[in-house]
Design an enzyme around this catalytic site. Structure first.
Site, PDB file in Angstrom:
ATOM      1  N   ASP A   1     -26.383  14.948   0.412  1.00  0.00           N
ATOM      2  CA  ASP A   1     -26.362  15.982   1.481  1.00  0.00           C
ATOM      3  C   ASP A   1     -27.704  16.683   1.651  1.00  0.00           C
ATOM      4  O   ASP A   1     -28.352  16.638   0.408  1.00  0.00           O
ATOM      5  CB  ASP A   1     -25.095  16.966   1.443  1.00  0.00           C
ATOM      6  CG  ASP A   1     -24.717  17.535   0.175  1.00  0.00           C
ATOM      7  OD1 ASP A   1     -25.834  17.791  -0.854  1.00  0.00           O
ATOM      8  OD2 ASP A   1     -23.848  18.254  -0.012  1.00  0.00           O
TER       9      ASP A   1
ATOM     10  N   HIS B   1     -27.889  15.955  -4.060  1.00  0.00           N
ATOM     11  CA  HIS B   1     -27.800  17.266  -3.122  1.00  0.00           C
ATOM     12  C   HIS B   1     -28.999  18.153  -3.053  1.00  0.00           C
ATOM     13  O   HIS B   1     -29.550  18.453  -3.968  1.00  0.00           O
ATOM     14  CB  HIS B   1     -26.742  18.218  -4.106  1.00  0.00           C
ATOM     15  CG  HIS B   1     -25.386  17.555  -4.163  1.00  0.00           C
ATOM     16  ND1 HIS B   1     -24.328  17.253  -2.995  1.00  0.00           N
ATOM     17  CD2 HIS B   1     -24.620  17.221  -5.396  1.00  0.00           C
ATOM     18  CE1 HIS B   1     -23.283  16.766  -3.646  1.00  0.00           C
ATOM     19  NE2 HIS B   1     -23.586  16.507  -4.817  1.00  0.00           N
TER      20      HIS B   1
HETATM   21  O1  G2I Z   1     -19.947  20.441  -6.243  1.00  0.00           O
HETATM   22  C1  G2I Z   1     -20.247  19.344  -5.461  1.00  0.00           C
HETATM   23  C2  G2I Z   1     -20.111  18.197  -5.978  1.00  0.00           C
HETATM   24  C3  G2I Z   1     -21.090  18.088  -7.437  1.00  0.00           C
HETATM   25  N1  G2I Z   1     -20.748  16.807  -8.181  1.00  0.00           N
HETATM   26  C4  G2I Z   1     -19.462  16.498  -8.345  1.00  0.00           C
HETATM   27  C5  G2I Z   1     -18.219  16.720  -7.145  1.00  0.00           C
HETATM   28  O2  G2I Z   1     -17.225  16.273  -7.596  1.00  0.00           O
HETATM   29  C6  G2I Z   1     -18.510  18.099  -6.638  1.00  0.00           C
HETATM   30  O3  G2I Z   1     -17.663  18.041  -5.526  1.00  0.00           O
HETATM   31  C7  G2I Z   1     -17.281  19.240  -5.393  1.00  0.00           C
HETATM   32  C8  G2I Z   1     -16.233  19.019  -4.186  1.00  0.00           C
HETATM   33  O4  G2I Z   1     -16.889  18.922  -2.902  1.00  0.00           O
HETATM   34  C9  G2I Z   1     -15.536  20.459  -4.042  1.00  0.00           C
HETATM   35  O5  G2I Z   1     -14.367  20.541  -2.961  1.00  0.00           O
HETATM   36  O6  G2I Z   1     -16.353  19.693  -6.431  1.00  0.00           O
HETATM   37  C10 G2I Z   1     -15.894  20.772  -6.368  1.00  0.00           C
HETATM   38  C11 G2I Z   1     -15.198  21.311  -7.753  1.00  0.00           C
HETATM   39  O7  G2I Z   1     -16.129  21.442  -8.807  1.00  0.00           O
HETATM   40  C12 G2I Z   1     -14.981  20.930  -5.283  1.00  0.00           C
HETATM   41  O8  G2I Z   1     -14.196  22.252  -5.095  1.00  0.00           O
HETATM   42  C13 G2I Z   1     -13.089  22.399  -5.419  1.00  0.00           C
HETATM   43  C14 G2I Z   1     -12.975  23.929  -5.478  1.00  0.00           C
HETATM   44  O9  G2I Z   1     -13.548  24.491  -6.283  1.00  0.00           O
HETATM   45  C15 G2I Z   1     -11.408  24.227  -5.619  1.00  0.00           C
HETATM   46  O10 G2I Z   1     -11.138  25.627  -5.701  1.00  0.00           O
HETATM   47  C16 G2I Z   1     -10.406  23.662  -4.605  1.00  0.00           C
HETATM   48  O11 G2I Z   1      -9.075  23.726  -5.098  1.00  0.00           O
HETATM   49  O12 G2I Z   1     -12.170  22.037  -4.401  1.00  0.00           O
HETATM   50  C17 G2I Z   1     -10.898  22.058  -4.687  1.00  0.00           C
HETATM   51  C18 G2I Z   1     -10.007  21.169  -3.741  1.00  0.00           C
HETATM   52  O13 G2I Z   1     -10.361  21.667  -2.543  1.00  0.00           O
END
Ligand code: G2I
Length: 460
Positions: A269, A238
């Site tokens: 990204d 990232h």
């Molecule tokens: O944070 C970026 C990435 C870092 N490495 C591990 C990956 O698993 C992580 O991905 C992100 C997702 O892209 C987000 O979409 O992880 C986040 C959570 O730690 C994700 O966010 C979550 C929101 O925090 C929640 O509120 C929501 O319910 O996405 C969930 C589903 O939309």
């Protein structure tokens, strides 16, 4: 000349045919340069994937790009602990299964993400500790890996277990407090459940050599020495202004590969825009290609608006699903083509030729017009050609362009090229021949020398 061994070419052609039969993509129009990220990566024996959100699969723009471009998918949230085991002992695979089914239908691999992580734990696990948590975690790994047995190319078994900064220590978490051996216990459970999946450790801020990546390196070295099953290391990648693509990215991937594990770029990204972003994407792709054991690259979302960092516009497609310069740079790097020099050498000014402001009605029989946006730098160019249908729908098109003497086409996408110097023409491929009245489609090509700024169009 095609440097690939014949068996690889045949395999690729067979795979492409299966995908094409599913109605997902068109075959690459030229042998030299594939026109999608997945097809091009496949020619290099690698995958190009994206994070996918199940609830977006019904969005036709999103799905269209997914089906066309990618040959690996990672469920963005759907395989995490909170999603798959919301109540202890009661498993819920609906959304993740949807993504796996889509992957199968388009011939894509699946990266499983993530079995054990300190974040996105269900509430019941967050409140546990000690032996009860250790057993719950191991049961979770076993159950989920068993459910997807045989369907996962690589699993992120453990995610983000090391602390940021200079300590080189493990991150404090409820899992870490169950004992330092929780990571190897998770890997052993995953291997027992799905022996065919590659088992990865995945983390961020480990993309260059630093205290954190050194600590992960030492763990992997120790696991290999003691026979703990580990097959790959994921580098999330990232990047933004605070955390740019490190200059020793390739060297860092290589030193891990030298430990006898595969390496994968797992959540790429790069915040930014224009040439700077495009160049960074090109560099990241080339770093992977330069490391034999770098199996593939996954970008963390499709359109900028799909990104967890949407305001940083870090992805390959804009909010409307159009290809960005970053896309072209990534594809070009996969195809082994030359990338425009950095803007410091010769500023590739924004020399896009604006489309003619007055639209003269196309002559009878020629129901389309074509305009050229040219990005020219010293010695080379990228031309993006927009084909617009006239008052009636067209079912096929050919654009004609005249190259100046000494200039030639090296690579093209979304069209079948005929000729590489002098008068050249580009005909639609299977998926972009039909254009509704007044609507447009785009193709592009790269070349050496000076690019043309006008084009003619003939329709069928
Ligand atoms: O944070 C970026 C990435 C870092 N490495 C591990 C990956 O698993 C992580 O991905 C992100 C997702 O892209 C987000 O979409 O992880 C986040 C959570 O730690 C994700 O966010 C979550 C929101 O925090 C929640 O509120 C929501 O319910 O996405 C969930 C589903 O939309």
């Amino acid at each position: 000349m095609d440097p690939r061994p014949r068996h690889r070419r045949v395999l690729f052609a067979a795979a492409a045919a299966v995908v094409a039969a599913a109605g997902a993509v068109a075959l690459a129009p030229t042998a030299e340069a594939a026109t999608t990220l997945g097809a091009s990566a496949a020619e290099q024996g690698r995958y190009f994937g994206t994070a996918v959100a199940a609830y977006k699969l019904s969005d036709s723009t999103y799905s269209g790009i997914l089906n066309r471009e990618f040959n690996s998918v990672t469920p963005e949230n759907e395989m995490k602990w909170d999603a798959t085991e919301p109540t202890q002992g009661s498993f819920s695979y609906g959304s993740a299964d949807q993504i796996v089914a889509r992957a199968k239908s388009i011939g894509a691999k699946v990266r499983g993400h993530a079995l054990a992580w300190h974040q996105q734990q269900p509430g019941w696990a967050q409140n546990m500790s000690g032996t009860a948590l250790r057993n719950a975690m191991l049961n979770h790994v076993t159950q989920v890996a068993t459910h997807y047995k045989g369907q996962i190319d690589s699993w992120d078994v453990v995610n983000e277990a090391f602390a940021d900064g200079s300590s080189g220590a493990r991150r404090d978490s409820n899992l870490q407090r169950t004992g330092n051996d929780w990571i190897e216990a998770a890997f052993r459970a995953a291997r027992a459940a799905d022996p065919a999946a590659k088992l990865c450790y995945n983390d961020y801020n480990t993309d260059g050599q630093n205290a954190k990546s050194n600590a992960v390196f030492a763990m992997v070295q120790d696991f290999k020495a003691r026979g703990v099953p580990i097959d790959c290391v994921g580098f999330q990648s990232h990047f933004n202004a605070q955390s740019p693509l490190p200059s020793d990215y390739q060297a860092n991937l290589q030193r891990f590969a030298n430990l006898g594990v595969d390496v994968q770029i797992t959540e790429l990204d790069i915040e930014g825009s224009g040439t700077a972003q495009a160049n960074a994407y090109g560099s990241a792709v080339r770093a992977c290609l330069a490391v034999t054991r770098c199996n593939g690259i996954t970008v963390w979302g499709i359109r900028d608006s799909d990104s967890w960092r949407a305001s940083g516009t870090p992805l390959l497609f804009d909010n409307s699903g159009n290809k960005k310069a970053a896309y072209t740079a990534a594809l070009d790097a996969l195809n082994g083509g030359s990338t425009p020099p950095p803007s410091t050498a010769t500023p590739p000014p924004n020399t896009s030729t604006p489309p003619p402001s007055t639209t003269t009605p196309p002559p009878a029989g020629d129901g389309c017009t074509a305009t050229v946006a040219l990005n020219q730098w010293t010695g080379g160019f990228v031309a993006t050609v927009k084909v617009t249908a006239g008052a009636a729908r067209i079912n096929g098109w050919t654009a004609g362009l005249a190259l100046s003497s000494g200039s030639s086409v090296t690579n093209s996408w979304n069209a079948q090229a005929s000729g590489s110097s002098g008068a050249v023409s580009f005909t639609n491929v299977a998926y972009n021949g039909g254009v509704n009245a007044g609507a447009s489609t785009e193709f592009g090509f790269q070349g050496t020398g000076t690019g043309p700024s006008t084009a003619t169009c003939a329709s069928r």
